[in-house]
Design a protein around this motif. Structure first.
Motif, short mmCIF file in Angstrom:
data_model
loop_
_atom_site.label_atom_id
_atom_site.label_comp_id
_atom_site.label_asym_id
_atom_site.label_seq_id
_atom_site.Cartn_x
_atom_site.Cartn_y
_atom_site.Cartn_z
N ALA B 38 -5.72 11.02 0.29
CA ALA B 38 -4.92 10.11 -0.53
C ALA B 38 -5.69 8.85 -0.91
CB ALA B 38 -3.64 9.74 0.22
N GLN B 39 -6.37 8.24 0.04
CA GLN B 39 -7.06 6.99 -0.24
C GLN B 39 -8.20 7.19 -1.23
OE1 GLN B 39 -5.88 3.92 0.88
NE2 GLN B 39 -7.27 3.35 -0.80
N LYS B 40 -8.94 8.29 -1.04
CA LYS B 40 -10.05 8.56 -1.98
C LYS B 40 -9.52 8.79 -3.38
CE LYS B 40 -13.59 10.39 1.06
NZ LYS B 40 -13.93 11.58 1.80
N ALA B 86 -0.08 16.30 -5.13
CA ALA B 86 0.64 17.46 -4.59
C ALA B 86 0.23 17.79 -3.15
CB ALA B 86 0.41 18.67 -5.49
N SER B 87 -1.01 17.50 -2.77
CA SER B 87 -1.42 17.87 -1.41
C SER B 87 -1.15 16.76 -0.39
CB SER B 87 -2.90 18.29 -1.39
OG SER B 87 -3.71 17.22 -1.79
N PHE B 88 -0.69 15.59 -0.85
CA PHE B 88 -0.33 14.51 0.10
C PHE B 88 0.84 13.69 -0.46
CE2 PHE B 88 -4.19 13.64 -2.33
CZ PHE B 88 -3.78 12.59 -3.13
N PRO B 89 1.97 14.35 -0.74
CA PRO B 89 3.07 13.66 -1.45
C PRO B 89 3.62 12.45 -0.69
CG PRO B 89 3.82 15.76 -0.56
CD PRO B 89 2.34 15.74 -0.40
N GLU B 90 3.56 12.50 0.63
CA GLU B 90 4.12 11.37 1.39
C GLU B 90 3.25 10.11 1.27
OE1 GLU B 90 1.34 13.66 3.34
OE2 GLU B 90 3.32 14.42 2.81
N LYS B 91 2.02 10.31 0.76
CA LYS B 91 1.14 9.15 0.57
C LYS B 91 0.94 8.82 -0.92
CE LYS B 91 -1.40 9.54 4.86
NZ LYS B 91 -2.65 9.98 5.47
N ALA B 92 1.79 9.36 -1.78
CA ALA B 92 1.65 9.12 -3.22
C ALA B 92 1.73 7.63 -3.54
CB ALA B 92 2.73 9.89 -3.98
N LEU B 94 0.18 5.29 -2.34
CA LEU B 94 -1.16 4.68 -2.43
C LEU B 94 -1.68 4.75 -3.86
CD1 LEU B 94 -2.88 6.06 0.82
CD2 LEU B 94 -1.93 3.78 0.42
N VAL B 95 -1.43 5.91 -4.51
CA VAL B 95 -1.87 6.07 -5.90
C VAL B 95 -1.03 5.16 -6.80
CG1 VAL B 95 -2.07 7.70 -7.81
CG2 VAL B 95 -2.71 8.41 -5.49
N GLY B 96 0.27 5.08 -6.52
CA GLY B 96 1.15 4.21 -7.31
C GLY B 96 0.69 2.77 -7.27
N ARG B 97 0.37 2.31 -6.07
CA ARG B 97 -0.04 0.91 -5.95
C ARG B 97 -1.42 0.68 -6.58
NH1 ARG B 97 2.45 1.40 -0.38
NH2 ARG B 97 4.62 1.10 -0.94
N ALA B 98 -2.29 1.70 -6.50
CA ALA B 98 -3.60 1.58 -7.16
C ALA B 98 -3.42 1.44 -8.67
CB ALA B 98 -4.47 2.80 -6.82
N LEU B 99 -2.48 2.21 -9.22
CA LEU B 99 -2.21 2.13 -10.67
C LEU B 99 -1.67 0.75 -11.03
CD1 LEU B 99 -0.66 5.67 -11.24
CD2 LEU B 99 -2.76 4.80 -12.30
N ASP B 100 -0.80 0.22 -10.18
CA ASP B 100 -0.22 -1.10 -10.44
C ASP B 100 -1.33 -2.17 -10.44
OD1 ASP B 100 2.25 -2.55 -10.88
OD2 ASP B 100 1.88 -3.51 -8.95
N ARG B 101 -2.24 -2.05 -9.48
CA ARG B 101 -3.36 -3.00 -9.43
C ARG B 101 -4.23 -2.87 -10.67
NH1 ARG B 101 -3.82 -1.22 -4.24
NH2 ARG B 101 -5.74 -0.08 -4.67
N ALA B 102 -4.45 -1.62 -11.11
CA ALA B 102 -5.27 -1.40 -12.31
C ALA B 102 -4.60 -2.05 -13.52
CB ALA B 102 -5.46 0.10 -12.55
N ALA B 103 -3.28 -1.89 -13.64
CA ALA B 103 -2.56 -2.49 -14.78
C ALA B 103 -2.72 -4.00 -14.76
CB ALA B 103 -1.08 -2.10 -14.72
N SER B 104 -2.63 -4.57 -13.57
CA SER B 104 -2.76 -6.01 -13.44
C SER B 104 -4.17 -6.47 -13.85
CB SER B 104 -2.45 -6.38 -11.98
OG SER B 104 -2.77 -7.70 -11.73
N PHE B 129 7.86 13.42 -3.19
CA PHE B 129 7.37 12.41 -4.14
C PHE B 129 8.54 11.60 -4.71
CE2 PHE B 129 6.59 11.11 -8.52
CZ PHE B 129 5.41 10.40 -8.40
N ILE B 130 9.58 12.32 -5.17
CA ILE B 130 10.73 11.64 -5.80
C ILE B 130 11.44 10.74 -4.79
CG2 ILE B 130 13.00 12.02 -6.86
CD1 ILE B 130 11.79 14.55 -8.18
#
Lengths: 89, 451
Positions: B38-40, B86-92, B94-104, B129-130
């Motif tokens: 997830a982190q990578k 899909a292979s780490f949905p409980e850690k999704a 991390l990707v959401g927050r990375a996207l938020d940082r990218a937007a910022s 995920f949902i």
């Protein structure tokens, strides 16, 4: 590259002189001018060539806006493509 | 030389009638970022989005300066994140927050695609995920989420409908200190489109190229002004006038879209022909309908007027662009349209009338504040009704409602900026829970069998 300069606002003396000397100082060549006065409302449209301009179009637009503010008119310069797209098929 | 009246018309449209390019949205495929960890994956997503969209704000500002037309929003949409995680949905998250940082970092207001496509069935990883969406929306600022729960081809996934009613409620609760603002960033779709440039429902479809520019044009004020010039004209003439106006608006959008794609080294995707209102006076879809002769939007006749407007905008726009897509229709978000706000405050505009109007326009029940004590099953039922309209009519529909915590009918909520303000509107209070609890899948309609 060609652009369209529009100057609108309340009619007063010396507008054309001020705008054309501003453009000439920056190497912008005026190819055509058309102007109208409707009930003291002045509207001038210039077709210009900015190929020899010392500054880019976006920068020119900022300077035009500033000049407009200083003489109490609205002055814009826009790439001719926007008018071509909207009004010619 | 151009006809001087044409030139002055364009200037008037921009200066007085709020003609603008509403959004330049860069769609970015995240598939190359998928890793087992997830982190990578989150790190790769951040790097990719920042690199691809690095110049989006600068390019948009440059275009705006050169062409003299405002470009209001610069945005990014990405591959539905549920697929990437899909292979780490409980850690999704991390990707959401990375996207938020990218937007910022990019300086853009919204980034869309924290999304899942479950219109036929919900995979185990999608359910997890949902379930995580409320937390992610509560802990991010610019990230937008959407879930597709039905389509004309597959029917309606009623288990997902049930889950989304609960997710909307939970999102409101997690963001209750901001009047449920999280729900303004969460859209539940039927027939979601893969190239929509508008938020909050934008995501980058799996069938798209890796980097694409989609542009949304707008101009409700321009259309209203054109109609003001022909008072008393019959509706045939009104439709013709709207078509001509939509053509001009779209040509401006097409020009900017192609130029933006070139400068951002992306493919030109589509121009979205939507009339998108803002809360500013003179930028209202409701006021166009009122200009056509309705005393107040929401009164009888509103659906017919909107149908005509929506169709005329498409007919005018379609010839002006080489690729039309996205949602392409008039939007009727309540909180973002000053005419809709005042009609709702007067009690002339009801949720039921809005639902009828969504059958003839894009997109759905949008930005509607409802009482905070509305049960999750009622929100699910609202979603099911909208999805049914979309499914049967082969069109996109969506629900973006905000059950405002602690507020009821008579209260009002202020979201600020483009999201506007909304009076809390009543919904039916009779119980739909037994219907929603059934779950299962509403079968695809007979007309989906076209092969």
């Amino acid at each position: 590259m060609r652009a369209v300069v529009t100057v609108t606002g309340k009619d007063k003396k010396g507008i054309i002189a001020q705008v054309s000397s501003f453009l000439s100082e920056r190497g912008v060549n005026i190819e055509d001018i058309s102007q109208t006065i409707l009930q003291e409302y002045f509207a001038m449209i210039m077709l210009v060539d900015i190929g020899g301009s010392s500054v880019g179009l976006a920068e020119l637009a900022k300077e035009c806006e500033a000049l407009g503010n200083s003489i109490g008119m609205s002055i814009r310069i826009q790439h001719e493509a926007i008018f071509d797209a909207m009004h010619n098929i | 030389m151009f006809n001087k009246f044409d030139v002055l018309e364009t200037i008037d449209m921009i200066e007085r009638e709020h003609l603008d390019i509403r959004t330049i949205t860069m769609g970015i495929s995240l598939f190359p970022c998928i890793g087992g960890d997830a982190q990578k994956t989150a790190d790769a997503v951040y790097d990719l989005v920042c690199r691809k969209a690095e110049n989006i704000v600068k390019v948009a500002e440059g275009l705006s300066g050169e062409f003299g037309i405002p470009i209001v929003n610069k945005r990014v949409s990405v591959t539905p994140v549920s697929l990437v995680c899909a292979s780490f949905p409980e850690k999704a998250c991390l990707v959401g927050r990375a996207l938020d940082r990218a937007a910022s970092r990019l300086g853009i207001d919204f980034l869309g695609g924290y999304s899942a496509l479950v219109h036929k069935g919900t995979a185990a990883y999608e359910k997890i995920f949902i379930d995580g969406i409320p937390d992610v929306l509560a802990s991010t600022e610019r990230l937008c989420s959407s879930v597709n729960i039905g389509s004309s081809k597959s029917g309606i996934n009623m288990d997902a409908v049930r889950q989304m009613g609960e997710i909307v409620k939970a999102t409101a609760e997690r963001t209750k200190d901001k009047d449920g603002l999280g729900c303004a960033k969460l859209v539940v779709f039927a027939n979601a489109v893969e190239d929509n440039p508008f938020m909050a429902g934008a995501f980058h479809g799996v069938g798209e190229a890796d980097t694409v520019i989609n542009v949304g044009v707008s101009g409700p004020g321009v259309v209203k002004h054109a109609l003001e010039g022909i008072p008393g004209a019959d509706l045939t003439e009104a439709a013709e006038t709207i078509k001509r106006t939509a053509f001009k608006i779209t040509r401006a959008g097409q020009l900017i879209a192609k130029e933006a794609a070139k400068r951002l080294h992306a493919e030109f995707g589509i121009v979205d022909l939507s009339l998108a209102p803002t809360p500013v006076m003179g930028d209202s879809v409701a006021h166009i309908l009122e200009e056509l002769g309705l005393e107040c939007v929401g009164c009888h006749g509103s659906t017919a007027a909107l149908a005509m407007l929506n169709d005329a905008v498409k007919k005018g726009g379609v010839m002006a662009s080489s690729h039309v897509g996205g949602l392409s229709g008039a939007f009727i978000p309540v909180s973002e349209d000053i005419g809709m706000i005042s009609a709702a405050e007067r009690g002339e505009l009801s949720v039921d009338k809005l639902e009828a109007m969504t059958a003839v326009c894009s997109v759905g029940l949008d930005m509607i504040a409802i009482p905070g004590d509305t049960p999750a099953s009622t929100i699910s039922a609202i979603i099911a009704d909208e999805a049914a309209i979309g499914m049967i009519n082969n069109k996109t529909t969506a629900v973006r409602v905000i059950p405002v915590p602690g507020k009821g009918v008579g209260d009002s909520v202020e979201f600020g900026g483009l999201l506007g303000r909304a009076p809390v509107m009543p919904v039916h209070t009779a119980d739909s829970s037994a219907f929603i609890a059934r779950g299962g899948r509403i079968p695809a309609p007979i007309h989906s069998n076209k092969n």
